[in-house]
Design a protein around this motif. Structure first.
Motif, PDB file in Angstrom:
ATOM      1  N   GLU A 108       0.828  -1.204   0.000  1.00 30.01           N
ATOM      2  CA  GLU A 108       0.000   0.000   0.000  1.00 30.01           C
ATOM      3  C   GLU A 108       0.865   1.259   0.000  1.00 30.01           C
ATOM      4  O   GLU A 108       0.558   2.242  -0.684  1.00 30.01           O
ATOM      5  CB  GLU A 108      -0.929  -0.004   1.217  1.00 30.01           C
ATOM      6  CG  GLU A 108      -1.832   1.218   1.331  1.00 30.01           C
ATOM      7  CD  GLU A 108      -2.791   1.390   0.161  1.00 30.01           C
ATOM      8  OE1 GLU A 108      -3.361   2.495   0.026  1.00 30.01           O
ATOM      9  OE2 GLU A 108      -2.994   0.426  -0.615  1.00 30.01           O
ATOM     10  N   VAL A 109       1.934   1.247   0.764  1.00 26.00           N
ATOM     11  CA  VAL A 109       2.849   2.396   0.782  1.00 26.00           C
ATOM     12  C   VAL A 109       3.477   2.580  -0.591  1.00 26.00           C
ATOM     13  O   VAL A 109       3.567   3.701  -1.111  1.00 26.00           O
ATOM     14  CB  VAL A 109       3.934   2.204   1.859  1.00 26.00           C
ATOM     15  CG1 VAL A 109       5.014   3.286   1.745  1.00 26.00           C
ATOM     16  CG2 VAL A 109       3.313   2.231   3.247  1.00 26.00           C
TER      17      VAL A 109
ATOM     18  N   ARG B 168      -3.704   7.751   5.972  1.00 22.77           N
ATOM     19  CA  ARG B 168      -2.520   7.024   6.463  1.00 22.77           C
ATOM     20  C   ARG B 168      -1.739   7.865   7.459  1.00 22.77           C
ATOM     21  O   ARG B 168      -1.246   7.359   8.470  1.00 22.77           O
ATOM     22  CB  ARG B 168      -1.628   6.618   5.289  1.00 22.77           C
ATOM     23  CG  ARG B 168      -0.492   5.720   5.739  1.00 22.77           C
ATOM     24  CD  ARG B 168       0.174   5.011   4.586  1.00 22.77           C
ATOM     25  NE  ARG B 168       1.151   4.052   5.095  1.00 22.77           N
ATOM     26  CZ  ARG B 168       0.880   2.806   5.406  1.00 22.77           C
ATOM     27  NH1 ARG B 168      -0.351   2.341   5.245  1.00 22.77           N
ATOM     28  NH2 ARG B 168       1.816   1.997   5.883  1.00 22.77           N
TER      29      ARG B 168
ATOM     30  N   GLU C 266      -3.209   7.783  10.916  1.00 20.15           N
ATOM     31  CA  GLU C 266      -2.941   6.547  11.647  1.00 20.15           C
ATOM     32  C   GLU C 266      -1.572   6.569  12.326  1.00 20.15           C
ATOM     33  O   GLU C 266      -1.390   5.985  13.394  1.00 20.15           O
ATOM     34  CB  GLU C 266      -2.989   5.342  10.694  1.00 20.15           C
ATOM     35  CG  GLU C 266      -4.371   5.049  10.116  1.00 20.15           C
ATOM     36  CD  GLU C 266      -4.314   3.941   9.071  1.00 20.15           C
ATOM     37  OE1 GLU C 266      -3.178   3.436   8.815  1.00 20.15           O
ATOM     38  OE2 GLU C 266      -5.359   3.588   8.512  1.00 20.15           O
TER      39      GLU C 266
END
Length: 245
Positions: free
Chosen positions: A165-166, A196, A199
């Motif tokens: 995902e990164v 993101r 988080e």
């Protein structure tokens, strides 16, 4: 007796060089004779040859006058000192050559191997060179301004590059460099990046190096400037909300 041209030819130098030695006081300039010419003695030729020999050997001009008038023991000691200084310069140049020979890219000149390995991972994942240059600059700033955080950031960066995902977000940011700032795709990317960031957000003041990094990224493209400023604004709103609560 010699004219200046004959003197220069005898010593293997130019007339301009002879005049320069007159100017700096290494070689006395004779008076003009009745015909208006300067005439040089055989001693002047010997002195000029000695000056040329010393300069060819790397002796600084500032030290030559003292050497010309030194006693044998003084001359030998001075030459030993000059030789040692030349050797130090040779060793320094040799070290520069070794460092240059080790360089695969300019990154290795200013960054430790662990950081260079991170940049190579990014290249292997298909992240653009423009984004990698920004990454490189951020590490340079971090190492200069906040070096104690480098080990932690290396662990975080490696973990992020293990996360698909990164990597997807990195590649999406790459594509956005040519988008118009208010393209709807920029809005969607901001939302993804902000989710993101929320988080992983930490309390406390933003490190000095990070502010410079953000500024550096903002300069790269109008779309990136909007992304960075919007994310910073949202982060500030969250901090204010937590503080007010």
């Amino acid at each position: 007796m010699l004219t200046i041209s004959q003197l220069a030819k005898t010593a293997g130098v130019t007339v301009r060089t002879v005049r320069h030695y007159h100017h700096v006081g290494l070689l006395p300039e004779p008076e003009r004779d009745a015909s208006g010419y300067r005439r040089y003695s055989a001693q002047a030729a010997v002195d000029l040859i000695r000056i040329r020999t010393l300069t060819d050997a790397g002796v600084p001009l500032a030290r030559i006058d003292a050497l010309l008038h030194a006693q044998p023991a003084e001359f030998a000691a001075a030459i030993t000192d000059i030789d040692a200084e030349l050797q130090r310069k040779i060793d320094q140049l040799a070290e520069y050559r070794r460092r240059i020979a080790r360089l695969d890219s300019g990154e290795r000149l200013v960054l430790p191997p662990e950081v260079v390995a991170v940049l190579e991972r990014m290249r292997a994942l298909g992240i653009s060179e423009s984004r990698i240059r920004l990454e490189r600059d951020s590490w340079i700033l971090m190492l200069a301004l906040d070096p104690q955080v480098v080990p932690r950031r290396l662990r975080e960066k490696d973990a992020g590059l293990d996360d698909p995902e990164v990597v997807r977000l990195y590649l999406a940011c790459d594509r956005s460099v040519d988008w118009e700032p208010h393209d709807p795709r920029v809005d969607r990317l901001i939302d993804e990046l902000d989710a993101r960031a929320a988080e992983q957000e930490e309390d406390g003041e933003q490190p000095g190096y990070l502010r410079l990094v953000v500024s550096r990224i903002s300069e790269a493209a109008p779309a990136w400037q909007r992304i960075v400023s919007t994310l910073a604004h949202r982060a500030e709103q969250r901090r204010s909300s937590r503080g007010g609560g």
